[in-house]
Design a protein around this motif. Structure first.
Motif, PDB file in Angstrom:
ATOM      1  N   ALA A  69       0.889  -1.254  -0.314  1.00  0.00           N
ATOM      2  CA  ALA A  69      -0.438   0.015  -0.141  1.00  0.00           C
ATOM      3  C   ALA A  69       0.802   0.905   0.277  1.00  0.00           C
ATOM      4  CB  ALA A  69      -0.850   0.040   0.705  1.00  0.00           C
ATOM      5  N   ARG A  70       2.355   1.100   0.116  1.00  0.00           N
ATOM      6  CA  ARG A  70       2.506   2.069   0.585  1.00  0.00           C
ATOM      7  C   ARG A  70       3.827   2.637  -0.612  1.00  0.00           C
ATOM      8  NH1 ARG A  70       4.023   4.253   5.802  1.00  0.00           N
ATOM      9  NH2 ARG A  70       6.561   4.135   5.293  1.00  0.00           N
ATOM     10  N   TYR A  71       4.187   1.213  -1.939  1.00  0.00           N
ATOM     11  CA  TYR A  71       5.327   1.868  -2.997  1.00  0.00           C
ATOM     12  C   TYR A  71       4.839   1.770  -3.019  1.00  0.00           C
ATOM     13  CZ  TYR A  71       8.291   2.991   1.468  1.00  0.00           C
ATOM     14  OH  TYR A  71       9.152   3.619   2.346  1.00  0.00           O
ATOM     15  N   ARG A  72       3.890   0.496  -3.553  1.00  0.00           N
ATOM     16  CA  ARG A  72       3.069  -0.226  -5.384  1.00  0.00           C
ATOM     17  C   ARG A  72       2.680   0.879  -5.944  1.00  0.00           C
ATOM     18  NH1 ARG A  72       0.339  -5.183  -4.532  1.00  0.00           N
ATOM     19  NH2 ARG A  72       2.717  -6.707  -5.008  1.00  0.00           N
ATOM     20  N   ALA A  73       3.015   0.627  -7.094  1.00  0.00           N
ATOM     21  CA  ALA A  73       2.627   1.795  -8.213  1.00  0.00           C
ATOM     22  C   ALA A  73       1.781   0.706  -9.714  1.00  0.00           C
ATOM     23  CB  ALA A  73       3.192   3.377  -8.488  1.00  0.00           C
ATOM     24  N   LEU A  74       1.129   1.746  -9.932  1.00  0.00           N
ATOM     25  CA  LEU A  74       0.928   0.870 -11.860  1.00  0.00           C
ATOM     26  C   LEU A  74       1.445   1.879 -12.456  1.00  0.00           C
ATOM     27  CD1 LEU A  74      -3.287   0.569 -10.847  1.00  0.00           C
ATOM     28  CD2 LEU A  74      -1.263  -1.227 -10.898  1.00  0.00           C
ATOM     29  N   PHE A  75       1.654   0.952 -13.468  1.00  0.00           N
ATOM     30  CA  PHE A  75       2.433   1.209 -14.585  1.00  0.00           C
ATOM     31  C   PHE A  75       1.807   0.856 -15.710  1.00  0.00           C
ATOM     32  CE2 PHE A  75       5.229   0.817 -12.029  1.00  0.00           C
ATOM     33  CZ  PHE A  75       6.191   2.173 -12.028  1.00  0.00           C
ATOM     34  N   SER A  76       2.142   1.714 -17.267  1.00  0.00           N
ATOM     35  CA  SER A  76       1.232   0.940 -18.621  1.00  0.00           C
ATOM     36  C   SER A  76       1.578   0.105 -18.762  1.00  0.00           C
ATOM     37  CB  SER A  76       1.482   2.573 -19.626  1.00  0.00           C
ATOM     38  OG  SER A  76       3.030   2.379 -19.770  1.00  0.00           O
ATOM     39  N   GLY A 109       7.370  -8.538 -12.068  1.00  0.00           N
ATOM     40  CA  GLY A 109       5.971  -8.471 -11.121  1.00  0.00           C
ATOM     41  C   GLY A 109       6.797  -9.529 -10.235  1.00  0.00           C
ATOM     42  N   ASN A 110       7.372 -10.725  -9.979  1.00  0.00           N
ATOM     43  CA  ASN A 110       7.460 -11.493  -8.828  1.00  0.00           C
ATOM     44  C   ASN A 110       8.546 -10.852  -8.535  1.00  0.00           C
ATOM     45  OD1 ASN A 110       6.281 -13.796 -10.146  1.00  0.00           O
ATOM     46  ND2 ASN A 110       8.114 -13.927 -11.486  1.00  0.00           N
ATOM     47  N   LEU A 111       9.026 -10.280  -8.516  1.00  0.00           N
ATOM     48  CA  LEU A 111      10.159  -8.826  -8.014  1.00  0.00           C
ATOM     49  C   LEU A 111       9.535  -8.420  -7.421  1.00  0.00           C
ATOM     50  CD1 LEU A 111      13.518  -8.494  -7.270  1.00  0.00           C
ATOM     51  CD2 LEU A 111      13.484  -7.277  -9.392  1.00  0.00           C
ATOM     52  N   GLU A 112       9.019  -7.944  -7.616  1.00  0.00           N
ATOM     53  CA  GLU A 112       8.234  -6.949  -6.940  1.00  0.00           C
ATOM     54  C   GLU A 112       7.521  -7.276  -5.606  1.00  0.00           C
ATOM     55  OE1 GLU A 112       5.208  -3.010  -7.803  1.00  0.00           O
ATOM     56  OE2 GLU A 112       4.969  -5.090  -9.060  1.00  0.00           O
ATOM     57  N   GLN A 113       7.132  -8.558  -6.526  1.00  0.00           N
ATOM     58  CA  GLN A 113       6.098  -9.700  -4.722  1.00  0.00           C
ATOM     59  C   GLN A 113       6.353  -9.455  -3.706  1.00  0.00           C
ATOM     60  OE1 GLN A 113       2.868  -9.526  -5.165  1.00  0.00           O
ATOM     61  NE2 GLN A 113       2.458 -10.376  -3.054  1.00  0.00           N
ATOM     62  N   ASP A 114       8.082 -10.565  -4.214  1.00  0.00           N
ATOM     63  CA  ASP A 114       8.811 -10.467  -3.687  1.00  0.00           C
ATOM     64  C   ASP A 114       9.412  -9.550  -2.066  1.00  0.00           C
ATOM     65  OD1 ASP A 114       8.439 -13.331  -4.164  1.00  0.00           O
ATOM     66  OD2 ASP A 114      10.441 -13.543  -5.354  1.00  0.00           O
ATOM     67  N   SER A 115       9.863  -8.554  -2.940  1.00  0.00           N
ATOM     68  CA  SER A 115      10.525  -7.481  -2.283  1.00  0.00           C
ATOM     69  C   SER A 115       9.513  -6.910  -1.613  1.00  0.00           C
ATOM     70  CB  SER A 115      10.222  -6.325  -3.609  1.00  0.00           C
ATOM     71  OG  SER A 115      11.713  -7.006  -4.114  1.00  0.00           O
ATOM     72  N   PHE A 116       7.679  -6.579  -1.848  1.00  0.00           N
ATOM     73  CA  PHE A 116       7.303  -6.085  -1.031  1.00  0.00           C
ATOM     74  C   PHE A 116       6.460  -6.892  -0.187  1.00  0.00           C
ATOM     75  CE2 PHE A 116       5.666  -3.129  -3.816  1.00  0.00           C
ATOM     76  CZ  PHE A 116       6.808  -2.762  -3.990  1.00  0.00           C
ATOM     77  N   SER A 117       7.433  -9.061  -0.190  1.00  0.00           N
ATOM     78  CA  SER A 117       6.391  -9.606   0.711  1.00  0.00           C
ATOM     79  C   SER A 117       7.034  -9.544   2.757  1.00  0.00           C
ATOM     80  CB  SER A 117       7.121 -11.194   0.093  1.00  0.00           C
ATOM     81  OG  SER A 117       6.620 -12.151   1.206  1.00  0.00           O
TER      82      SER A 117
END
Length: 271
Positions: A77-84, A177-185
């Motif tokens: 919620a703090r850092y995830r952003a949506l990209f085109s 996406g996998n890297l982002e998910q692991d980083s926010f886990s």
């Protein structure tokens, strides 16, 4: 407590020294044993100070490690952003000659045929006609022909590069996406020191791959600019050569015109 332990050690050392110096029923005072006991007492004090220092360092390191191991709460919620997302090129295919181009630019599929099918084909000169041209005319024609062929090669290469990047975009998005998910886990297994280093390495590799794709696109643009510069040079060179030829023939033409004019004036008679 520490003093009691040291005192007991001192008494034990003195007892050993005194016992070794006993003679009959009397007790003989031995200064050497007493001196050794004092030295041992001082050594024990030094060891205790070192142990206390080491204990303080270990506790400090443990507290730092404990603090460094704490995760930020609610990171998505703090850092995830949506990209085109990557979008493919779309176009109508009225006469059936754009689908091949689209297949090449979107997925690097049969780029050569797709490009040739959407462009006007370059004809060839009859060898006899080409041989009958003056040398300077042949050089100009061949240079212009080379410009078109080089432009075709650069365009085909650019289409293949763009198609390869677009074709790999889906898989690349999945990996990121996998890297982002692991980083926010918040999973402890994904936030150990080794896991964090692995994620950092994976990020660096993805960055290098992206930079490499950017370099490929820049190289394609540079190729096209080089060919455009060549074409501009040909136009300028042809204009300069035409002016040189005009200046070279200007004197002879003027001489011919003035000579004819003088002769005409001399032979002119009023009716």
């Amino acid at each position: 407590m520490r003093k009691k332990i040291l005192l007991a050690v001192l008494v034990a050392s003195l007892s050993v020294g005194v016992a070794s110096a006993q003679l009959g029923s009397g007790i003989v005072y031995d200064p050497t044993n007493y001196h050794n006991a004092v030295l041992r007492y001082l050594q024990l004090q030094q060891h205790l100070a070192e142990l206390q220092k080491t204990y303080t360092q270990i506790v400090t390191a443990y507290n730092l490690a404990l603090q460094m191991s704490r995760n930020l709460h609610n990171m998505p919620a703090r850092y995830r952003a949506l990209f085109s997302n990557w979008r493919n090129v779309t176009a109508t295919n009225t006469y059936g000659n754009t689908s091949g181009w689209l297949g090449g630019v979107n997925a690097d599929l049969n780029v050569l045929n797709g490009y040739l099918g959407a462009t006007t084909q370059l004809g060839t000169y009859n060898p006899a006609v080409l041989a009958g041209m003056p040398d300077y005319e042949q050089a100009r024609v061949k240079s212009q022909y080379a410009s078109v062929e080089l432009a075709d090669g650069a365009n085909i290469n650019a289409l293949a590069t763009i198609g390869a990047i677009r074709g790999n975009a889906t898989a690349l998005e999945t990996h990121m996406g996998n890297l982002e998910q692991d980083s926010f886990s918040d999973d402890e297994d994904l936030n150990s020191e080794v896991a964090v280093l692995n994620k950092i390495n994976a990020t660096n590799v993805l960055t290098l791959r992206s930079v490499q794709d950017s370099n490929k696109l820049l190289a394609s643009l540079l190729e096209e600019q080089t060919i455009t510069a060549k074409q501009q040079r040909e136009l300028t060179t042809n204009a300069i050569n035409a002016e040189i030829s005009r200046q070279a023939s200007l004197g002879a033409n003027l001489t011919q015109v003035t000579g004819t004019l003088t002769n005409s004036l001399q032979n002119f008679r009023m009716p």
